[in-house]
Design a protein around this motif. Structure first.
Motif, PDB file in Angstrom:
ATOM      1  N   THR A  98       1.044  -1.394  -0.019  1.00 13.91           N
ATOM      2  CA  THR A  98       0.074  -0.337   0.032  1.00 13.91           C
ATOM      3  C   THR A  98       0.708   1.184   0.239  1.00 13.91           C
ATOM      4  O   THR A  98       2.037   1.428   0.820  1.00 13.91           O
ATOM      5  N   SER A 108       2.778   3.475  -4.667  1.00  9.78           N
ATOM      6  CA  SER A 108       3.240   4.439  -6.375  1.00  9.78           C
ATOM      7  C   SER A 108       4.251   4.996  -6.132  1.00  9.78           C
ATOM      8  O   SER A 108       5.119   5.878  -6.980  1.00  9.78           O
ATOM      9  N   LEU A 121       7.134   2.655  -3.294  1.00 12.95           N
ATOM     10  CA  LEU A 121       7.367   2.041  -4.863  1.00 12.95           C
ATOM     11  C   LEU A 121       8.864   1.583  -4.372  1.00 12.95           C
ATOM     12  O   LEU A 121       9.122   0.138  -5.540  1.00 12.95           O
ATOM     13  N   LEU A 164       0.516  -2.743  -6.686  1.00 12.03           N
ATOM     14  CA  LEU A 164       0.667  -1.901  -6.134  1.00 12.03           C
ATOM     15  C   LEU A 164      -0.589  -1.093  -5.841  1.00 12.03           C
ATOM     16  O   LEU A 164      -1.119  -1.009  -6.783  1.00 12.03           O
ATOM     17  N   ALA A 192      -2.534   2.513  -4.421  1.00  7.77           N
ATOM     18  CA  ALA A 192      -2.360   3.760  -4.172  1.00  7.77           C
ATOM     19  C   ALA A 192      -3.532   4.282  -4.061  1.00  7.77           C
ATOM     20  O   ALA A 192      -4.659   4.167  -5.748  1.00  7.77           O
ATOM     21  N   ALA A 244      -0.423   4.655 -10.603  1.00 10.43           N
ATOM     22  CA  ALA A 244       0.287   3.249  -9.592  1.00 10.43           C
ATOM     23  C   ALA A 244       0.520   1.748 -10.881  1.00 10.43           C
ATOM     24  O   ALA A 244       1.234   1.354 -10.547  1.00 10.43           O
ATOM     25  N   GLN A 245      -0.739   2.535 -11.926  1.00  7.96           N
ATOM     26  CA  GLN A 245      -0.341   1.391 -13.022  1.00  7.96           C
ATOM     27  C   GLN A 245       0.977   1.587 -13.779  1.00  7.96           C
ATOM     28  O   GLN A 245       1.497   0.659 -14.301  1.00  7.96           O
ATOM     29  N   GLU A 247       3.934   2.983 -12.309  1.00 10.16           N
ATOM     30  CA  GLU A 247       4.823   2.288 -12.009  1.00 10.16           C
ATOM     31  C   GLU A 247       4.983   0.902 -11.515  1.00 10.16           C
ATOM     32  O   GLU A 247       6.301  -0.249 -12.146  1.00 10.16           O
ATOM     33  N   GLY A 292      -1.579  -2.129 -10.885  1.00 17.24           N
ATOM     34  CA  GLY A 292      -1.635  -1.205  -9.872  1.00 17.24           C
ATOM     35  C   GLY A 292      -3.192  -1.021  -9.690  1.00 17.24           C
ATOM     36  O   GLY A 292      -3.935  -1.510 -10.438  1.00 17.24           O
TER      37      GLY A 292
END
Length: 263
Positions: free
Chosen positions: A13, A16, A21, A36, A38, A44-45, A47, A61
């Motif tokens: 949690t 991102s 991260l 990930l 966020a 998030a996606q 990353e 994400g």
């Protein structure tokens, strides 16, 4: 050193940016598939896609406000739908505060309680059944040195992080028989984007030497005389999630450059 994480599924949690991260990337570097979570699902996606490509794992994400029951439920379902469950949960979502006890309103206390404590409670209730089905797991709570050595200007942060540390201890006792290890990490000064942003704001009218400001903070609080990096902290998280930490249960670990002054 093989950490035994290849093919595991890890939820992070606050995943991102910053510490979250770095933890997600550290897990992926060891072959774990990562979720990930966020509030900003698009970031998030992005990353997650980068991590998947860089490390040859699956990464997802998820837009989730874990301070709400609905956000937690959605995150737990997303891990179940994509990966069939969860092996590792890193409760990292959180933020600092700035107030006095006398002036802070009830709703500010409640919002931090929901983010730092109830998110961990609800996520445990959501992922533990998945972990039991999968033969065990690991839950880590990212608290803070402020849980035991408070800073004067953030009493709400101090109190809720201390409560998270105690919750971690209670949960560890309850779940150890299910082969689920629970531990807590109390970081000291970690150079996150939030620290940099704050330093830039505080020095904007005095020449803008934000790096000098942060060095002054490190000189005052940390015997090592510097901030730690998110990657340094992430290395410790990865170890605690690994088979190499199999006898670590119900403990709190300080990663603080010597900042903690008590025994």
């Amino acid at each position: 050193m093989d950490m035994g994480l290849r093919g595991k599924v890890a939820i992070v949690t606050g995943g991102s940016v910053g510490i979250g991260l770095a933890v997600a990337e550290g897990m992926a570097a060891e072959g774990a598939n990562v979720v990930l979570a966020a509030r900003g699902g698009e970031r998030a996606q992005v990353e997650a896609d980068r991590i998947a490509k860089a490390h040859g794992v699956e990464a997802l994400g998820v837009a989730a406000d874990v301070s709400t029951a609905e956000g937690v439920d959605g995150l737990v379902r997303a891990a179940e739908d994509r990966f069939g469950g969860t092996d590792i949960l890193v409760n990292n979502a959180g933020t600092g505060s700035n107030e006095t006890v006398m002036a802070a309103p009830d709703d500010k206390w409640q919002s931090y309680w929901d983010l730092h404590v109830m998110a961990a409670v609800r996520l445990a209730r959501g992922v533990v059944p998945q972990m039991r089905r999968r033969g065990g797991g690991v839950i880590l709570h990212n608290a803070s040195i402020c849980a035991v050595q408070p800073l004067w200007y953030e009493p709400i942060y101090n109190v809720t992080k201390s409560a998270l540390m105690m919750f971690s201890k209670c949960l560890a006792t309850e779940l150890v028989g299910d082969n689920i290890r629970v531990n807590c990490v109390n970081p000291g000064l970690i150079l996150t984007p939030d620290w940099k942003k704050t330093a830039r704001q505080l020095t904007a009218n005095t020449g803008g030497d934000w790096e000098g400001y942060l060095q002054g903070v490190a000189d005052e609080h940390a015997p090592i005389k510097r901030f730690g990096t998110p990657e340094e902290l992430a290395n410790f998280f990865v170890f605690l999630c690994s088979d190499k930490a199999s006898y670590s249960v119900g403990s709190t670990y300080f990663v603080d450059g010597g900042m903690q002054k008590g025994l």
